[in-house]
Design a protein around this motif. Structure first.
Motif, PDB file in Angstrom:
ATOM      1  N   VAL B 345       1.165  -1.122  -0.105  1.00  0.00           N
ATOM      2  CA  VAL B 345       0.310   0.445   0.079  1.00  0.00           C
ATOM      3  C   VAL B 345       0.571   1.042  -0.287  1.00  0.00           C
ATOM      4  O   VAL B 345       0.614   2.356  -0.983  1.00  0.00           O
ATOM      5  CB  VAL B 345      -0.997   0.157   1.157  1.00  0.00           C
ATOM      6  CG1 VAL B 345      -1.266   1.219   1.601  1.00  0.00           C
ATOM      7  CG2 VAL B 345      -1.978  -0.891   0.950  1.00  0.00           C
ATOM      8  N   ARG B 347       4.095   1.265  -1.449  1.00  0.00           N
ATOM      9  CA  ARG B 347       3.960   1.869  -2.545  1.00  0.00           C
ATOM     10  C   ARG B 347       3.957   2.182  -2.958  1.00  0.00           C
ATOM     11  O   ARG B 347       3.317   3.371  -3.856  1.00  0.00           O
ATOM     12  CB  ARG B 347       4.815   0.144  -3.045  1.00  0.00           C
ATOM     13  CG  ARG B 347       6.498  -0.120  -2.416  1.00  0.00           C
ATOM     14  CD  ARG B 347       7.082  -0.128  -3.057  1.00  0.00           C
ATOM     15  NE  ARG B 347       8.236  -0.115  -3.770  1.00  0.00           N
ATOM     16  CZ  ARG B 347       8.248   0.510  -5.158  1.00  0.00           C
ATOM     17  NH1 ARG B 347       8.866   1.476  -4.779  1.00  0.00           N
ATOM     18  NH2 ARG B 347       9.015  -0.954  -5.795  1.00  0.00           N
ATOM     19  N   ALA B 348       1.989   1.374  -3.289  1.00  0.00           N
ATOM     20  CA  ALA B 348       1.051   2.373  -4.670  1.00  0.00           C
ATOM     21  C   ALA B 348       1.197   3.653  -4.146  1.00  0.00           C
ATOM     22  O   ALA B 348       0.536   4.392  -4.714  1.00  0.00           O
ATOM     23  CB  ALA B 348      -0.488   1.509  -4.491  1.00  0.00           C
ATOM     24  N   PRO B 432       4.168  -4.306  -5.268  1.00  0.00           N
ATOM     25  CA  PRO B 432       2.813  -3.405  -5.080  1.00  0.00           C
ATOM     26  C   PRO B 432       1.549  -3.812  -5.811  1.00  0.00           C
ATOM     27  O   PRO B 432       0.565  -4.143  -5.154  1.00  0.00           O
ATOM     28  CB  PRO B 432       3.005  -2.295  -5.063  1.00  0.00           C
ATOM     29  CG  PRO B 432       4.531  -2.079  -6.051  1.00  0.00           C
ATOM     30  CD  PRO B 432       5.104  -3.229  -6.325  1.00  0.00           C
ATOM     31  N   ALA B 433       2.077  -4.055  -6.436  1.00  0.00           N
ATOM     32  CA  ALA B 433       0.485  -4.509  -7.403  1.00  0.00           C
ATOM     33  C   ALA B 433       0.135  -6.614  -6.690  1.00  0.00           C
ATOM     34  O   ALA B 433      -1.905  -5.717  -7.102  1.00  0.00           O
ATOM     35  CB  ALA B 433       1.045  -5.039  -8.970  1.00  0.00           C
ATOM     36  N   GLN B 435      -0.982  -5.998  -4.636  1.00  0.00           N
ATOM     37  CA  GLN B 435      -2.299  -5.663  -3.390  1.00  0.00           C
ATOM     38  C   GLN B 435      -3.510  -5.527  -4.034  1.00  0.00           C
ATOM     39  O   GLN B 435      -4.220  -6.047  -3.217  1.00  0.00           O
ATOM     40  CB  GLN B 435      -1.301  -4.135  -2.937  1.00  0.00           C
ATOM     41  CG  GLN B 435      -1.361  -4.406  -1.378  1.00  0.00           C
ATOM     42  CD  GLN B 435      -0.625  -5.286  -0.870  1.00  0.00           C
ATOM     43  OE1 GLN B 435      -0.900  -5.648  -0.774  1.00  0.00           O
ATOM     44  NE2 GLN B 435      -2.699  -5.200   0.186  1.00  0.00           N
ATOM     45  N   LEU B 436      -3.969  -4.931  -5.561  1.00  0.00           N
ATOM     46  CA  LEU B 436      -4.699  -4.645  -6.486  1.00  0.00           C
ATOM     47  C   LEU B 436      -4.825  -6.259  -6.419  1.00  0.00           C
ATOM     48  O   LEU B 436      -6.351  -6.411  -6.666  1.00  0.00           O
ATOM     49  CB  LEU B 436      -4.342  -3.981  -6.891  1.00  0.00           C
ATOM     50  CG  LEU B 436      -3.998  -2.599  -7.173  1.00  0.00           C
ATOM     51  CD1 LEU B 436      -3.538  -1.813  -8.221  1.00  0.00           C
ATOM     52  CD2 LEU B 436      -5.249  -1.384  -6.691  1.00  0.00           C
ATOM     53  N   LYS B 437      -4.687  -7.210  -6.365  1.00  0.00           N
ATOM     54  CA  LYS B 437      -4.865  -8.311  -7.567  1.00  0.00           C
ATOM     55  C   LYS B 437      -5.843  -9.389  -5.721  1.00  0.00           C
ATOM     56  O   LYS B 437      -6.873 -10.141  -6.386  1.00  0.00           O
ATOM     57  CB  LYS B 437      -3.978  -8.468  -7.821  1.00  0.00           C
ATOM     58  CG  LYS B 437      -3.384  -7.935  -9.292  1.00  0.00           C
ATOM     59  CD  LYS B 437      -2.838  -8.908 -10.486  1.00  0.00           C
ATOM     60  CE  LYS B 437      -2.783  -8.304 -11.285  1.00  0.00           C
ATOM     61  NZ  LYS B 437      -1.567  -8.427 -11.965  1.00  0.00           N
TER      62      LYS B 437
END
Ligand SMILES: Nc1ncnc2c1ncn2[C@@H]1O[C@H](COP(=O)(O)OP(=O)(O)OP(=O)(O)O)[C@@H](O)[C@H]1O
Ligand SMILES: [Mg+2]
Lengths: 235, 439
Positions: B345, B347-348, B432-433, B435-437
């Protein structure tokens, strides 16, 4: 604002190479509110992570706010992400150790704002989502809808040019989902560019434009005023 | 950003108290064990007289000859001490700025107060040069004089402890002490003085107390005071009686010379060799001159003051620290991976790798600091335990000073931060990706 042309994204495992996005082209203009729909596994989240510079892509071009992002290093990508992009996640993703204002503070810290500026922005963002009274609450002490509002406040606080939301209402009941949706529409009216992934056709029609992704490709990029009219006529 | 990271580190550590305690305990135990041994090792290896250790020289002369048929082998170690004949020969050469022959002896002291019973007092028979040579501090009075040395005067310099015991700590210069039924006049009282190790005579009790009384060497010999220290004799026959023993090839004297410059030392080596060669010419030695002149550091190294056991112990305890650190590293890794979500998060939200790296490394540093404090407490406890366990002679080694404290905490912070590098590197490379997935 956001322009991808013939973009592709392949995930390689030891055995296979899957293309999450293939020959993917999209153009989101400044101030637009775009809903992204499509079946599960079609590549919606992948599109969003690439748009948000969280992942690199394999081929094609991507221009964010007029700048080509291919070949940027981690620092440059982080800086762009910090300044230009606000993320809203389905699972809210608030940091549990931090109270509401400290959560909103996170991107502002990385931005390097001074204390006064950060406080001002936190207050403004909290006011925006109607949670000024909760600034010292911890995420666990808030309802799902409130948590998502905090997440939106956090995404807004740095005044990003682009808001990326991945099923922001996915974990909320209808009532709370409507509240969050109202808030996004309000932000859009105030000038924000929003790209929102959703499964919910009812929400999709509330956007200006719907982009449908199937199997890693945009199926129909044409504006669909007919649908919007139909939805408005139905309500 | 440092205070921000520090704040985050404290929050994060508070969040999982059990894990935090485990990490701190792992580091504390490792640091405690290694610092306990290191403290003792450092005391063992310390220079007992730093500003003069390159100017004071122990003298060794081979008066026994090679053990095997006239051939010198590397195994033929020189005797630690010298014979009376050689000591006197060198004293009479007057080739050093200061020099002294000495030996460990003692007597029964009959206190002036008749109610107190006589007690044993370890003493050192030496020349007046001893005091300025070894920079011995005086509380009252002065060393005796050269005339006292020549005149075999019944004078004594006593330690602060003995002065406290017999004279209640008052200035006792000029007072009389009855030693072995002879009266001695006190000319000086030492201030606190304790070289560690007691380098000038390593034979008995290298970490023990200094002698309580010092008297002229000439007086001690005249009174036929026997040695309380080591007395090694060669295979040669020893004539009976005091004189016979004195003029035998038995070695029981330490000989030290003060040679301020390298040139002085070179000249002295030359004199020493000439002396041994002369003894060969005179038919006393049946072998080529074999002598050594070693300064304090060389002397301590040659005499293995730092034992191999101590070295191995330090090595073992530091390996243990390494194991503890690997443990802490594993826990840190588990902790960081458990927090992958938060890091993703961050990182995002715009944190670059360096920011995540800094945050996690400071957290490791905080754990290291806390571990260092625990380690310090354990080190203190360990040294106390050793003090109780070991003989009184070694208590001088278990002193925990300012430097030891600094080294302990510093080592903990640095070692833990280093151990934190890998988990931190992993943290900085969390995608970081995900996190979204992962929804
Ligand atoms: N890190 C990854 N490694 C390998 N394959 C991946 C990875 N991330 C996504 N994929 C694959 O890429 C494709 C698109 O995934 P993506 O998460 O973008 O779908 P989505 O449209 O968001 O689906 P949903 O609606 O279920 O969230 C899927 O086939 C998925 O298995
Ligand atoms: Mg998805």
């Amino acid at each position: 604002m956001l322009k991808m042309t013939h973009l592709s994204k392949a995930y390689r495992t030891e055995v296979v190479e899957t293309f999450a996005l293939r020959d993917f082209s999209i153009h989101v203009r400044e101030g637009e509110f775009v809903a992204v729909t499509g079946p599960s596994g079609s590549g919606k989240t992948t599109f969003l992570t690439i748009a948000g510079l969280l992942e690199e892509f394999s081929g094609g071009e991507y221009q964010l706010d007029g700048a080509n992002v291919r070949g940027l290093n981690d620092n440059q990508r982080s800086k762009l992400r910090n300044e230009k992009i606000g993320f809203i996640f389905q699972a809210f993703n608030l940091i549990a150790d931090l109270n509401v204002q400290d959560n909103i503070d996170v991107p502002l810290r990385y931005r390097g704002f001074n204390g006064a500026e950060r406080r001002r922005r936190i207050q403004e963002a909290l006011g925006r989502v109607g949670l000024s009274a909760r600034s010292r609450h911890y995420p666990a002490e808030l309802s799902g809808g409130q948590q998502q509002r905090v997440a939106i406040a956090r995404a807004l606080a740095g005044s990003p040019r682009l808001l990326l939301a991945d099923e922001p209402t996915g974990n909320l009941d209808t009532q709370m989902a409507r509240g969050v949706m109202d808030l996004l529409e309000e932000l859009h009216r105030d000038g924000a560019t929003i790209v929102m992934v959703t499964h919910d056709p009812e929400l999709a029609v509330r956007a200006q434009r719907e982009v449908h992704i199937v199997d890693g490709q945009v199926v129909d990029m044409a504006p669909q005023p007919r649908l919007v009219e139909a939805a408005q006529a139905g309500s | 950003m440092f205070s921000y990271y520090l704040n985050l580190a404290l929050r994060s550590l508070k969040r999982n108290v059990v894990l935090t305690m485990l990490m701190i305990a792992a580091i504390g135990v490792g640091i405690g064990a290694s610092m306990t041994t290191l403290t003792i090792f450092r005391a063992m290896a310390a220079d007992p007289i730093p500003n003069k250790s390159r100017q004071l020289f122990a003298v060794q002369i081979d008066n026994w000859g090679p053990s095997k048929s006239g051939v010198q082998t590397p195994d033929d170690k020189l005797q630690q001490q010298v014979s009376y004949t050689d000591a006197m020969g060198l004293m009479n050469a007057h080739a050093a700025l200061r020099q002294t022959v000495m030996y460990s002896t003692g007597f029964a002291l009959s206190p002036p107060n008749p109610n107190l019973r006589p007690f044993q007092v370890p003493a050192r028979a030496t020349y007046m040069d001893f005091f300025p040579m070894f920079e011995v501090p005086f509380r009252f009075g002065t060393p005796w004089t050269r005339e006292d040395d020549e005149g075999r005067a019944p004078v004594a310099v006593i330690s602060r402890e003995l002065n406290d015991k017999v004279f209640g700590g008052a200035n006792s210069v000029g007072k009389t002490l009855n030693l072995d039924k002879h009266d001695y006049r006190v000319v000086g009282v030492l201030d606190r003085w304790q070289p560690v190790p007691k380098f000038y005579d390593l034979n008995n009790n290298q970490y023990g107390e200094i002698e309580q009384a010092f008297i002229p060497f000439t007086r001690a010999i005249e009174n036929q005071m026997t040695t309380w220290g080591n007395n090694n004799c060669s295979r040669d026959a020893v004539a009976p009686g005091w004189e016979g023993h004195l003029h035998s090839e038995c070695v029981w004297f330490q000989f030290w010379a003060e040679l301020p410059t390298a040139a002085d030392a070179e000249r002295y080596r030359y004199v020493l060799n000439n002396y041994a060669a002369e003894q060969q010419r005179l038919g006393r030695f049946h072998w080529a001159a074999h002598t050594r002149l070693r300064d304090v550091r060389e002397w301590l190294a040659d005499q293995h003051v730092v034992t191999d056991e101590a070295r191995i112990l330090v090595l073992v305890s530091f390996s243990f620290l390494l194991v503890c650190l690997l443990n802490a590293m594993g826990l840190m890794l588990a902790k960081i991976m458990g927090r992958a979500g938060d890091i993703g998060v961050r990182r995002a939200l715009g944190a670059n790798r360096r920011a995540i790296f800094g945050q996690c490394l400071i957290e490791a540093g905080v754990i290291g600091f806390a571990g260092g404090l625990v380690g310090l407490a354990l080190t203190a406890a360990g040294l106390l335990g050793l003090r109780a366990l070991l003989s009184e002679q070694t208590t001088r080694l278990t002193h925990l000073g300012f430097w030891e404290v600094g080294i302990t905490v510093g080592t903990a912070v640095i070692a833990t931060t280093l151990a934190g590098l890998y988990p931190t590197w992993r943290a900085a490379h969390i995608q970081p990706a995900w996190q979204l997935k992962a929804q």
